[in-house]
Design an enzyme around this catalytic site. Structure first.
Site, PDB file in Angstrom:
ATOM      1  N   ASP A 255       0.871  -1.165   0.000  1.00 38.58           N
ATOM      2  CA  ASP A 255       0.000   0.000   0.000  1.00 38.58           C
ATOM      3  C   ASP A 255       0.916   1.225   0.000  1.00 38.58           C
ATOM      4  O   ASP A 255       2.116   1.121   0.272  1.00 38.58           O
ATOM      5  CB  ASP A 255      -0.901  -0.033   1.233  1.00 38.58           C
ATOM      6  CG  ASP A 255      -1.806   1.181   1.335  1.00 38.58           C
ATOM      7  OD1 ASP A 255      -2.453   1.525   0.335  1.00 38.58           O
ATOM      8  OD2 ASP A 255      -1.856   1.789   2.419  1.00 38.58           O
TER       9      ASP A 255
ATOM     10  N   ASP B 238      -0.187   5.118   0.922  1.00 34.98           N
ATOM     11  CA  ASP B 238      -0.438   6.163   1.908  1.00 34.98           C
ATOM     12  C   ASP B 238      -0.429   5.614   3.329  1.00 34.98           C
ATOM     13  O   ASP B 238      -1.115   4.627   3.634  1.00 34.98           O
ATOM     14  CB  ASP B 238      -1.771   6.851   1.619  1.00 34.98           C
ATOM     15  CG  ASP B 238      -1.795   7.494   0.240  1.00 34.98           C
ATOM     16  OD1 ASP B 238      -0.774   8.074  -0.155  1.00 34.98           O
ATOM     17  OD2 ASP B 238      -2.831   7.395  -0.446  1.00 34.98           O
TER      18      ASP B 238
ATOM     19  N   ASP C 235      -1.383  -0.324   6.133  1.00 36.95           N
ATOM     20  CA  ASP C 235      -1.664   0.325   7.415  1.00 36.95           C
ATOM     21  C   ASP C 235      -3.122   0.227   7.835  1.00 36.95           C
ATOM     22  O   ASP C 235      -3.457   0.559   8.970  1.00 36.95           O
ATOM     23  CB  ASP C 235      -1.320   1.817   7.323  1.00 36.95           C
ATOM     24  CG  ASP C 235      -2.304   2.567   6.434  1.00 36.95           C
ATOM     25  OD1 ASP C 235      -3.101   3.365   6.951  1.00 36.95           O
ATOM     26  OD2 ASP C 235      -2.310   2.320   5.217  1.00 36.95           O
TER      27      ASP C 235
END
Length: 225
Positions: A8, A10, A184
């Protein structure tokens, strides 16, 4: 066969949300109505953090903004955005993690819910060739129309897009002896659940709790700076 490492973007590889920061950047330079845009951008960001965002609605808001400007102008702004916002967010721990997988000979893919216009230069800055991102629809002249092409690259959509991308390479996820995914957010649990090595990376509270119940390792990249 080599392994595959999925990332991922961001809050995983960078400690910011590139889509949100792009919106803030457009506001700062006066490209959009500051009050209206900032309010909508903040609302969508809060929805994302809460896991309640409608990804199509958000993406078409973001892409609709891009559609207002010529591509040459957008590219000039994005170069400034990279210099002022993104480059300071490319931290050594994240760069080292990418390099580790490069040194292992892994196939490296960044897979993000953010659109390709915003994220492609960021993937390039990380030295990552392969990017799966939300795709803007373009007209016959190549101009962004403001519509999303296909389904969003978020939640279960990441699984869909990864499988389609791998199929285009003549592969499937199970072909790789080891598959990593670093993320995250609880929004990425569908993809985290099907790789052999899920890693909760700088996890938010919901993903952290889920990772504990599943016995997934946790990595805090940005606490090590």
């Amino acid at each position: 066969m080599r392994n595959i490492a999925l990332f991922d973007l961001d809050h995983t590889l960078i400690p910011i949300d590139s889509d949100y920061e792009w919106g803030q950047f457009l506001t700062r330079i006066g490209a959009v109505d500051a009050e209206v845009f900032a309010r909508r951008n903040a609302d969508f960001f809060a929805q994302y953090q809460a896991g309640t965002i409608d990804p199509v609605e958000y993406l078409e808001f973001a892409l609709g903004t891009l559609a207002q400007f010529p591509r040459e102008q957008l590219d000039q702004w994005h170069a400034k955005f990279m210099q002022e916002v993104i480059q300071p967010a490319l931290l050594p721990s994240a760069l080292d993690l990418i390099e580790k997988h490069q040194d292992q000979g892994d196939l490296i893919v960044i897979i993000t819910a953010t659109n390709r216009f915003v994220t492609e230069p960021i993937a390039t800055a990380f030295g990552v060739e392969h990017l799966i991102a939300a795709e803007p629809e373009r007209d016959v002249d190549g101009k962004i129309t403001g519509k999303l092409l296909g389904v969003p690259t978020s939640g279960a959509g990441k699984v869909h897009h990864l499988q389609a991308w791998l199929a285009g390479q003549g592969k499937q996820l199970s072909d790789f002896p080891v598959s990593y995914f670093y993320s995250d957010s609880q929004n990425d649990i569908p993809l985290l659940s099907i790789v052999t090595h899920p890693v909760a990376t700088n996890p938010n509270a919901l993903l952290s709790a889920h990772a504990q119940t599943q016995g997934w390792p946790t990595l805090h990249l940005f606490n090590e700076q």
